[in-house]
Design a protein around this motif. Sequence first.
Motif, PDB file in Angstrom:
ATOM      1  N   HIS A 117      -4.493  -7.248 -26.441  1.00 31.51           N
ATOM      2  CA  HIS A 117      -3.439  -7.861 -25.630  1.00 31.51           C
ATOM      3  C   HIS A 117      -2.057  -7.490 -26.184  1.00 31.51           C
ATOM      4  N   THR A 121       1.490 -13.906 -28.661  1.00 36.69           N
ATOM      5  CA  THR A 121       0.184 -13.280 -28.904  1.00 36.69           C
ATOM      6  C   THR A 121       0.055 -12.886 -30.375  1.00 36.69           C
ATOM      7  N   ILE A 142      -6.396 -11.527 -17.833  1.00 37.19           N
ATOM      8  CA  ILE A 142      -6.445 -11.542 -19.299  1.00 37.19           C
ATOM      9  C   ILE A 142      -6.336 -12.973 -19.814  1.00 37.19           C
ATOM     10  N   GLU A 186      -9.019 -15.119 -22.056  1.00 36.86           N
ATOM     11  CA  GLU A 186      -8.651 -15.747 -23.326  1.00 36.86           C
ATOM     12  C   GLU A 186      -8.921 -17.253 -23.300  1.00 36.86           C
TER      13      GLU A 186
END
Length: 171
Positions: free
Chosen positions: A27, A54, A111, A115
Amino acid sequence: MMAVTPHSLADLFMRQLRKLEDIELQHCAVLPLLAAGATAPELRDFLALHIEETRRQVVRLQEIFHQLGIEQSCEPCATMEGLVAECEELVSGTAPGPVRDAALIAAAQCIEHHEIAAYGTARTFARRLGFSDIPELLQQSLTEEVEADRELTCLAEGSLFQMGLNQLANA
């Protein structure tokens, strides 16, 4: 395909943590591409800020590995590899503008949803295994992922962004 077959919940938990690290590292690698490909300033700004969040999640995972006294070693996540490849295709194959931005939001949310599932699972495993501080660390990242998803939804539904898509639909 699993590198090592888990034989216990603890094995499965360690595998999940290693996959989470790979997910977050992938990511981190794709977010600058997404930010550079975005044309709406709000989306570009969100993606650029999300890079730092992130990175903090990677550090949090490293702290978990340290607390557990285990060596870090990512386990490749094929799902994330596919999502990253899709992001790369979107940026290279879609003209800059509202349609690309909408596609980037959709890809970014895929995404985030991956997650969210991965962190929720890891947190539940950590609780079941009786770890004290680790579920809270995983919950912090889970909360951030849920918030990122919410912000992406707000961007997708935002009036300035929506006006750009409406102009394209009526062209």
